[in-house]
Write a protein that holds these residues in place. Sequence first.
Motif, PDB file in Angstrom:
ATOM      1  N   ASP A 185       0.817  -1.222   0.000  1.00 30.82           N
ATOM      2  CA  ASP A 185       0.000   0.000   0.000  1.00 30.82           C
ATOM      3  C   ASP A 185       0.847   1.266   0.000  1.00 30.82           C
ATOM      4  OD1 ASP A 185      -2.724  -1.008   0.122  1.00 30.82           O
ATOM      5  OD2 ASP A 185      -2.176  -1.813   2.091  1.00 30.82           O
ATOM      6  N   ASN A 186       0.209   2.365  -0.383  1.00 30.03           N
ATOM      7  CA  ASN A 186       0.841   3.677  -0.338  1.00 30.03           C
ATOM      8  C   ASN A 186      -0.127   4.656   0.338  1.00 30.03           C
ATOM      9  OD1 ASN A 186      -1.099   4.310  -2.267  1.00 30.03           O
ATOM     10  ND2 ASN A 186       0.329   4.064  -3.971  1.00 30.03           N
ATOM     11  N   LYS A 187       0.252   5.938   0.401  1.00 28.18           N
ATOM     12  CA  LYS A 187      -0.579   6.930   1.089  1.00 28.18           C
ATOM     13  C   LYS A 187      -1.984   7.006   0.505  1.00 28.18           C
ATOM     14  CE  LYS A 187       2.925  10.086   2.790  1.00 28.18           C
ATOM     15  NZ  LYS A 187       3.427  11.458   2.780  1.00 28.18           N
ATOM     16  N   ASP A 188      -2.075   6.962  -0.801  1.00 27.60           N
ATOM     17  CA  ASP A 188      -3.374   7.077  -1.451  1.00 27.60           C
ATOM     18  C   ASP A 188      -4.275   5.890  -1.100  1.00 27.60           C
ATOM     19  OD1 ASP A 188      -5.219   8.375  -3.206  1.00 27.60           O
ATOM     20  OD2 ASP A 188      -4.742   6.861  -4.730  1.00 27.60           O
ATOM     21  N   SER A 189      -3.749   4.681  -1.154  1.00 32.04           N
ATOM     22  CA  SER A 189      -4.570   3.507  -0.857  1.00 32.04           C
ATOM     23  C   SER A 189      -4.945   3.454   0.629  1.00 32.04           C
ATOM     24  CB  SER A 189      -3.862   2.220  -1.281  1.00 32.04           C
ATOM     25  OG  SER A 189      -2.704   2.005  -0.511  1.00 32.04           O
ATOM     26  N   VAL A 190      -4.036   3.874   1.514  1.00 35.18           N
ATOM     27  CA  VAL A 190      -4.352   3.906   2.945  1.00 35.18           C
ATOM     28  C   VAL A 190      -5.438   4.936   3.216  1.00 35.18           C
ATOM     29  CG1 VAL A 190      -3.442   4.460   5.242  1.00 35.18           C
ATOM     30  CG2 VAL A 190      -2.107   3.048   3.689  1.00 35.18           C
ATOM     31  N   SER A 191      -5.335   6.089   2.569  1.00 30.87           N
ATOM     32  CA  SER A 191      -6.342   7.131   2.735  1.00 30.87           C
ATOM     33  C   SER A 191      -7.712   6.658   2.247  1.00 30.87           C
ATOM     34  CB  SER A 191      -5.911   8.384   1.979  1.00 30.87           C
ATOM     35  OG  SER A 191      -6.884   9.384   2.083  1.00 30.87           O
ATOM     36  N   LYS A 192      -7.742   5.918   1.159  1.00 25.38           N
ATOM     37  CA  LYS A 192      -9.017   5.407   0.639  1.00 25.38           C
ATOM     38  C   LYS A 192      -9.570   4.281   1.502  1.00 25.38           C
ATOM     39  CE  LYS A 192      -8.290   6.747  -4.132  1.00 25.38           C
ATOM     40  NZ  LYS A 192      -7.990   6.316  -5.498  1.00 25.38           N
TER      41      LYS A 192
END
Length: 163
Positions: A47-54
Amino acid sequence: MSLTLSRLGTAALALTVLATAGCARIRDHKGYVVDATLIDSVQPGIDNKDSVSKTLGRPSFAGQFDKGGAESWYYISRDTRQLAFASPRPVSQMTLAVRFDKAGNVTAVDKSGLEKVVTLSPNGDKTPTLGRDRGFFAELFGNIGRVGGVGAPVGGGTTDNPQ
């Protein structure tokens, strides 16, 4: 007479109900609403920041003093119980720390619970400080005679700080 006793009994019952209503337990939840399935789906290296945020939403707060340009996001959840006017006590707590590298990829996911909760007790009415304990009149009249007259060098100070 029985009518008076009946009214007295009803009044006593109403007073008892009102008195015990103030002793009710209060349960409260603060912070992130935990979904174990979503938390377990966040994986380091994937995961990355975008996927964690989603997946998890916006964090409770982001780390301000992270080393080397990396960033950490924290999700905090806490359940408390309180009896009447007593202070709330933590029943459960979950702190989820998601750590990212400079590129924004997840490097670690750490969970902790009540083992990190600390209860602080203030130290009386005063905060202990360094220095002398001076009374009211010493504070009020302490500098009389310490400030130089006309032509005297500027400076001086107090007995606590002679500079």
